[in-house]
Design a protein around this motif. Structure first.
Motif, short mmCIF file in Angstrom:
data_model
loop_
_atom_site.label_atom_id
_atom_site.label_comp_id
_atom_site.label_asym_id
_atom_site.label_seq_id
_atom_site.Cartn_x
_atom_site.Cartn_y
_atom_site.Cartn_z
N GLY A 91 -1.85 41.88 63.16
CA GLY A 91 -0.58 42.46 62.75
C GLY A 91 -0.14 41.74 61.49
N PRO A 92 0.95 42.17 60.86
CA PRO A 92 1.36 41.56 59.59
C PRO A 92 1.84 40.11 59.72
CG PRO A 92 2.95 43.21 60.30
CD PRO A 92 1.80 43.29 61.25
N GLN A 93 2.36 39.71 60.87
CA GLN A 93 2.89 38.35 61.02
C GLN A 93 2.11 37.50 62.02
OE1 GLN A 93 5.28 37.10 59.01
NE2 GLN A 93 5.24 39.09 58.00
N LEU A 120 -7.52 40.19 54.84
CA LEU A 120 -8.66 39.35 54.49
C LEU A 120 -8.87 38.25 55.53
CD1 LEU A 120 -8.22 39.01 50.62
CD2 LEU A 120 -9.67 40.61 51.89
N LEU A 121 -7.77 37.71 56.07
CA LEU A 121 -7.88 36.69 57.12
C LEU A 121 -8.52 37.29 58.37
CD1 LEU A 121 -7.43 34.00 58.50
CD2 LEU A 121 -5.01 34.61 58.80
N ALA A 122 -8.08 38.48 58.78
CA ALA A 122 -8.66 39.13 59.96
C ALA A 122 -10.15 39.41 59.74
CB ALA A 122 -7.91 40.42 60.27
N ASP A 123 -10.51 39.88 58.54
CA ASP A 123 -11.92 40.14 58.23
C ASP A 123 -12.73 38.85 58.26
OD1 ASP A 123 -11.37 42.83 57.98
OD2 ASP A 123 -11.34 42.80 55.78
N ALA A 124 -12.17 37.75 57.74
CA ALA A 124 -12.86 36.46 57.76
C ALA A 124 -13.05 35.97 59.19
CB ALA A 124 -12.08 35.44 56.94
N LEU A 125 -12.05 36.17 60.04
CA LEU A 125 -12.18 35.80 61.45
C LEU A 125 -13.29 36.61 62.11
CD1 LEU A 125 -8.40 35.49 62.29
CD2 LEU A 125 -10.10 33.66 62.58
N ARG A 126 -13.35 37.90 61.83
CA ARG A 126 -14.42 38.74 62.40
C ARG A 126 -15.79 38.26 61.94
NH1 ARG A 126 -10.52 42.69 61.00
NH2 ARG A 126 -9.53 43.49 62.88
N GLY A 140 5.70 31.95 54.52
CA GLY A 140 4.44 32.62 54.21
C GLY A 140 3.22 31.82 54.60
N VAL A 141 3.41 30.61 55.11
CA VAL A 141 2.29 29.75 55.48
C VAL A 141 1.84 30.09 56.90
CG1 VAL A 141 1.60 27.35 55.91
CG2 VAL A 141 3.07 27.90 53.97
N TRP A 142 0.53 30.23 57.07
CA TRP A 142 -0.03 30.52 58.39
C TRP A 142 -0.15 29.23 59.18
CZ3 TRP A 142 -0.91 35.32 60.21
CH2 TRP A 142 -1.00 36.37 59.28
N SER A 143 0.03 29.32 60.47
CA SER A 143 -0.29 28.22 61.38
C SER A 143 -1.19 28.80 62.46
CB SER A 143 0.97 27.62 61.99
OG SER A 143 1.65 28.58 62.76
N ALA A 144 -2.01 27.95 63.04
CA ALA A 144 -2.94 28.41 64.07
C ALA A 144 -2.78 27.51 65.29
CB ALA A 144 -4.37 28.35 63.57
N HIS A 145 -2.72 28.13 66.45
CA HIS A 145 -2.64 27.38 67.71
C HIS A 145 -3.89 27.72 68.51
CE1 HIS A 145 -0.83 25.23 71.00
NE2 HIS A 145 -1.23 26.22 71.80
N PHE A 146 -4.72 26.72 68.77
CA PHE A 146 -5.98 26.90 69.48
C PHE A 146 -5.83 26.47 70.93
CE2 PHE A 146 -7.29 26.81 65.13
CZ PHE A 146 -8.43 27.58 65.07
N THR A 147 -6.42 27.22 71.83
CA THR A 147 -6.44 26.86 73.24
C THR A 147 -7.86 27.09 73.77
OG1 THR A 147 -5.74 29.08 73.90
CG2 THR A 147 -4.01 27.42 73.69
N ARG A 199 -2.55 19.47 60.07
CA ARG A 199 -2.39 20.23 58.84
C ARG A 199 -3.75 20.34 58.16
NH1 ARG A 199 2.61 21.12 56.92
NH2 ARG A 199 4.31 20.18 58.06
N VAL A 200 -4.14 21.56 57.79
CA VAL A 200 -5.43 21.81 57.17
C VAL A 200 -5.22 22.60 55.89
CG1 VAL A 200 -7.70 22.87 57.48
CG2 VAL A 200 -6.52 21.87 59.44
N GLN A 201 -5.91 22.18 54.81
CA GLN A 201 -5.79 22.88 53.54
C GLN A 201 -6.56 24.20 53.60
OE1 GLN A 201 -7.22 20.13 50.64
NE2 GLN A 201 -5.80 18.55 51.29
N THR A 202 -5.98 25.26 53.06
CA THR A 202 -6.60 26.58 53.09
C THR A 202 -6.08 27.43 51.94
OG1 THR A 202 -6.99 28.53 54.43
CG2 THR A 202 -4.87 27.49 54.69
N ARG A 203 -6.74 28.53 51.69
CA ARG A 203 -6.30 29.47 50.66
C ARG A 203 -5.79 30.77 51.26
NH1 ARG A 203 -12.06 29.60 48.25
NH2 ARG A 203 -12.86 28.82 50.18
N MET A 204 -5.72 30.85 52.58
CA MET A 204 -5.45 32.11 53.28
C MET A 204 -4.00 32.57 53.13
SD MET A 204 -7.81 31.51 56.63
CE MET A 204 -7.46 29.80 56.92
N ARG A 205 -3.83 33.81 52.64
CA ARG A 205 -2.51 34.41 52.49
C ARG A 205 -2.49 35.84 53.02
NH1 ARG A 205 1.61 32.96 49.49
NH2 ARG A 205 1.60 30.82 48.83
N ASP A 206 -3.53 36.62 52.67
CA ASP A 206 -3.58 38.05 52.99
C ASP A 206 -4.06 38.25 54.43
OD1 ASP A 206 -5.32 40.63 53.15
OD2 ASP A 206 -4.00 40.97 51.43
N GLU A 207 -3.26 38.96 55.23
CA GLU A 207 -3.59 39.11 56.65
C GLU A 207 -4.85 39.94 56.89
OE1 GLU A 207 -0.58 42.23 55.58
OE2 GLU A 207 -0.55 40.06 55.45
#
Length: 154
Positions: free
Chosen positions: A59-61, A44-50, A80-87, A34-42
């Motif tokens: 996509g929206p979900q 803005l999240l996609a732009d931050a990843l770029r 509404g909480v994002w989760s991330a799975h890294f491989t 579990r990691v603390q974050t402020r990310m909600r808007d998809e």
């Protein structure tokens, strides 16, 4: 290696702040953190990843990001909480490091969006942008003049 992260919104993170990042293993033996974050808007999240150099499919979900040797799938739960799975070539500390870099980028994306909105809405409120200065702490100082255009004195 495979690592899953639950990205806790800051509003919830205040309660969990004493715990910081928490990790465990799921039923398949994969690390779940579990990691603390402020990310909600998809968007803005996609732009931050770029901004981190990721190739992004959004996509929206669900958002997929890929870096050299690492892939991450971001999914939004019903709450509404994002989760991330890294491989790939990633361990828990590297996954958390990536999420923190993305969170910092997300903050910059939010700042840009707010500044754009202020610039766009100022004229309708009778404000004229006189100056814009970047501060040493990556902040932005805007100076507006009030009621100078289209208003007569007297």
């Amino acid at each position: 290696m495979s690592v899953s992260l639950i990205l806790i919104p800051l509003a919830v993170a205040a309660v969990a702040a004493a715990h910081g990042s928490q990790s465990a293993r799921d039923e398949a033996g994969q690390v779940v953190c579990r990691v603390q974050t402020r990310m909600r808007d998809e968007k803005l999240l996609a732009d931050a990843l770029r901004e981190t150099g990721a190739a992004v499919t959004a996509g929206p979900q669900e958002i997929t990001a890929a870096w050299d040797g690492i892939r991450a799938g971001f999914a939004r739960g019903e709450d509404g909480v994002w989760s991330a799975h890294f491989t790939g070539q990633v361990d828990e500390s590297r996954a958390v490091e990536i999420v923190r870099a993305v969170d910092a980028g997300y903050g910059r994306q939010v700042q840009r969006a707010v500044l754009d909105r202020l610039r766009d809405r100022a004229p309708a409120a009778g404000l004229v942008l006189e100056s814009e200065t970047a501060t040493e702490d990556a902040g932005v100082r805007l100076v507006f003049a009030v009621g100078r255009e289209g208003h007569c004195a007297g």
